[in-house]
Design a protein around this motif. Structure first.
Motif, mmCIF file in Angstrom:
data_model
loop_
_atom_site.group_PDB
_atom_site.id
_atom_site.type_symbol
_atom_site.label_atom_id
_atom_site.label_comp_id
_atom_site.label_asym_id
_atom_site.label_seq_id
_atom_site.Cartn_x
_atom_site.Cartn_y
_atom_site.Cartn_z
ATOM 1 N N PRO A 1 -52.904 11.065 0.975
ATOM 2 C CA PRO A 1 -52.259 10.441 -0.187
ATOM 3 C C PRO A 1 -52.897 10.830 -1.517
ATOM 4 O O PRO A 1 -52.198 11.225 -2.463
ATOM 5 C CB PRO A 1 -52.408 8.942 0.100
ATOM 6 C CG PRO A 1 -52.448 8.852 1.588
ATOM 7 C CD PRO A 1 -53.219 10.068 2.015
ATOM 8 N N ALA A 2 -54.225 10.751 -1.599
ATOM 9 C CA ALA A 2 -54.915 11.084 -2.852
ATOM 10 C C ALA A 2 -54.818 12.575 -3.159
ATOM 11 O O ALA A 2 -54.566 12.978 -4.304
ATOM 12 C CB ALA A 2 -56.375 10.657 -2.770
ATOM 13 N N ARG B 1 -51.308 13.625 -4.254
ATOM 14 C CA ARG B 1 -51.069 13.227 -5.642
ATOM 15 C C ARG B 1 -51.681 14.251 -6.601
ATOM 16 O O ARG B 1 -51.048 14.678 -7.570
ATOM 17 C CB ARG B 1 -51.666 11.846 -5.905
ATOM 18 C CG ARG B 1 -51.449 11.370 -7.347
ATOM 19 C CD ARG B 1 -51.949 9.957 -7.559
ATOM 20 N NE ARG B 1 -53.391 9.859 -7.375
ATOM 21 C CZ ARG B 1 -53.986 9.231 -6.362
ATOM 22 N NH1 ARG B 1 -53.243 8.645 -5.422
ATOM 23 N NH2 ARG B 1 -55.299 9.182 -6.263
ATOM 24 N N GLN B 2 -52.875 14.685 -6.296
ATOM 25 C CA GLN B 2 -53.550 15.672 -7.137
ATOM 26 C C GLN B 2 -52.837 17.021 -7.083
ATOM 27 O O GLN B 2 -52.612 17.667 -8.110
ATOM 28 C CB GLN B 2 -55.002 15.832 -6.694
ATOM 29 C CG GLN B 2 -55.796 16.843 -7.516
ATOM 30 C CD GLN B 2 -57.230 16.981 -7.013
ATOM 31 O OE1 GLN B 2 -57.577 16.463 -5.951
ATOM 32 N NE2 GLN B 2 -58.058 17.667 -7.779
ATOM 33 N N ARG C 1 -49.696 17.687 -6.260
ATOM 34 C CA ARG C 1 -48.357 17.651 -6.842
ATOM 35 C C ARG C 1 -48.372 17.486 -8.363
ATOM 36 O O ARG C 1 -47.356 17.685 -9.016
ATOM 37 C CB ARG C 1 -47.549 16.514 -6.205
ATOM 38 C CG ARG C 1 -47.001 16.873 -4.839
ATOM 39 C CD ARG C 1 -46.278 15.689 -4.208
ATOM 40 N NE ARG C 1 -45.223 15.154 -5.064
ATOM 41 C CZ ARG C 1 -43.980 15.647 -5.135
ATOM 42 N NH1 ARG C 1 -43.647 16.692 -4.390
ATOM 43 N NH2 ARG C 1 -43.080 15.094 -5.927
ATOM 44 N N SER C 2 -49.506 17.138 -8.909
ATOM 45 C CA SER C 2 -49.577 16.980 -10.366
ATOM 46 C C SER C 2 -49.297 18.291 -11.082
ATOM 47 O O SER C 2 -48.805 18.311 -12.208
ATOM 48 C CB SER C 2 -50.958 16.446 -10.772
ATOM 49 O OG SER C 2 -51.976 17.386 -10.453
ATOM 50 N N ALA D 1 -45.130 19.898 -8.850
ATOM 51 C CA ALA D 1 -44.252 18.778 -8.510
ATOM 52 C C ALA D 1 -42.781 19.147 -8.593
ATOM 53 O O ALA D 1 -42.354 19.899 -9.470
ATOM 54 C CB ALA D 1 -44.543 17.598 -9.427
ATOM 55 N N VAL E 1 -47.851 7.347 -0.563
ATOM 56 C CA VAL E 1 -47.325 8.305 -1.534
ATOM 57 C C VAL E 1 -46.338 7.617 -2.482
ATOM 58 O O VAL E 1 -46.325 7.861 -3.687
ATOM 59 C CB VAL E 1 -46.645 9.486 -0.805
ATOM 60 C CG1 VAL E 1 -45.821 10.318 -1.772
ATOM 61 C CG2 VAL E 1 -47.692 10.363 -0.119
ATOM 62 N N ASP F 1 -47.833 5.678 -5.128
ATOM 63 C CA ASP F 1 -48.345 6.530 -6.198
ATOM 64 C C ASP F 1 -47.255 6.981 -7.164
ATOM 65 O O ASP F 1 -47.529 7.736 -8.098
ATOM 66 C CB ASP F 1 -49.032 7.778 -5.604
ATOM 67 C CG ASP F 1 -50.382 7.445 -4.998
ATOM 68 O OD1 ASP F 1 -50.979 6.423 -5.405
ATOM 69 O OD2 ASP F 1 -50.848 8.201 -4.121
ATOM 70 N N ILE G 1 -43.782 8.148 -6.218
ATOM 71 C CA ILE G 1 -42.647 8.940 -5.754
ATOM 72 C C ILE G 1 -41.514 8.001 -5.342
ATOM 73 O O ILE G 1 -41.729 7.023 -4.632
ATOM 74 C CB ILE G 1 -43.046 9.845 -4.574
ATOM 75 C CG1 ILE G 1 -44.030 10.912 -5.043
ATOM 76 C CG2 ILE G 1 -41.821 10.510 -3.942
ATOM 77 C CD1 ILE G 1 -44.523 11.819 -3.941
#
Length: 376
Positions: free
Chosen positions: A100-101, A104-105, A107-108, A111, A180, A183, A185
């Motif tokens: 998950p973390a 997120r990083q 896809r920054s 994305a 996810v 966060d 999405i």
């Protein structure tokens, strides 16, 4: 006891057949002869799969691998699962507990609106052809990234055990997807694509996601969902249409490695859904599902289909006239079973021509159909 031994023999035959390499043998067999052999093999293969599937729960109990027997201390090590994040430029592998973390990083900077996640089947993994084909198609189409689950450490050996492990794996994946979403999405933008056992893993992920969030994943595409051990079970023990807002299913080896029953909102049966053109072995028909889907990403209008009662009605051109699309271009529509024909080799899509039956079936199949029509 005799019935149990029959079942064990059936599973042994299925395992050996699964290990065959069609590419090594098909070239040695003429296309015409190949069609006749495939037509003769089909009912035999379906019978073997049927015997293996109807007694699956008894065999699982014999080996101590039912869900009840494994739950608790005997559960598989889900920390062995990994997530593969792929872009045009690099591939990153991360442990599922960190996913998950790290997603997120990742896809920054890579994305998309859509969160595309592929789940492979038995004996497969993200380094092999299925994910390579599908991910490359999405990347060529302009998507920045595609994600895959690598569950090969758990579903590489002993199919009957793998059919139980998928429940645990789906639960873990559902937890990751819930994280996810927390966060940021949108669940509507999650698209799970599962092949074979991966289709049922995706189904359990959808079930878990709904339980944790109260929401539905946007879309789940099932590519020839596994049939053995899933044909004669309660709907809640396999993929079902309630597992996502839109569930579309592509059947290419129905009755052997794939399941025959409709499971989604829209079920597609190319070439009858039982065996695929230019395929001698069932593994070829089973794999054709992800090949067709990969092509559909690049050629959205290639696989036009029509709503029909069954394959025989399609052969007689007695189907609904409305055109829908199989594959990535599929959209929610009238629930039911959809039929089409494809080509024998890439590109498989025939566009509008695929909705009009052309008789290129084996002689023995045509004889059987003719007798059936006379008797019917």
């Amino acid at each position: 006891m005799y019935g149990l031994w029959q079942t064990l023999v059936a599973w042994a035959v299925l395992a050996v057949t699964y290990a065959q390499s069609p590419r090594e043998l098909i070239g040695a067999v003429g296309t015409g002869i190949q069609k006749e052999i495939a037509a003769v093999k089909q009912p035999v293969d379906e019978s073997i799969a049927y015997v293996g599937s109807t007694q699956c729960e008894n065999v699982k109990k014999l080996f101590g691998v039912t869900y009840e027997q494994l739950a608790g201390e005997q559960e598989p090590d889900l920390n062995a699962l990994t997530i593969v994040f792929k872009t045009r430029y690099e591939t990153t592998v991360m442990n599922i507990t960190e996913a998950p973390a790290r997603l997120r990083q990742a896809r920054s900077s890579h994305a998309d609106d859509k969160f595309i996640l592929y789940v492979h089947g038995f004996t497969d993994d993200p380094t092999k052809d299925s994910f390579a084909n599908i991910s490359q198609s999405f990347l060529e189409k302009g998507y920045a990234s595609v994600v895959a689950v690598d569950g090969s450490s758990l579903i590489k050996w002993l199919y009957i055990r793998a059919t139980t492990y998928i429940q645990f794996m789906g639960r873990k994946l559902g937890e990751v997807l819930a994280s996810v979403v927390y966060d940021g999405i949108d669940p509507a933008n999650i698209h799970l694509i599962g092949h074979s056992l991966g289709a049922h893993i995706s189904g359990f992920a959808g079930k878990t996601f709904r339980k944790l969030t109260g929401k539905l994943i946007g879309r789940l595409t099932a590519l020839d969902p596994a049939g053995p051990c899933f044909t004669h079970v309660e709907p809640g023990m396999r993929l079902k249409k309630d597992d996502a807002r839109f569930v579309d299913v592509v059947h290419t080896d129905a009755g052997v490695y794939g399941i025959k029953e409709p499971l989604g909102h829209m079920d597609f049966y190319p070439n009858s859904g039982q065996k695929q053109p230019n395929c001698l072995f069932q593994t070829c028909s089973h794999s054709r599902a992800w090949l067709l889907f990969g092509e559909s990403v690049l050629r959205p209008d290639a696989f036009q289909a029509v709503l029909c009662k069954d394959w025989e009605q399609f052969r007689q051109r007695k189907c609904d006239k409305e055109i829908v699309y199989m594959g990535y271009a599929a959209k929610p529509g009238r629930p039911g079973n959809y039929y089409l024909q494809t080509g024998e080799e890439y590109p498989y899509g025939r566009g509008a021509n695929g909705t009009r039956f052309v008789n290129n079936e084996a002689i023995i199949t045509n004889i059987g159909n003719g007798i059936g029509n006379l008797l019917g």
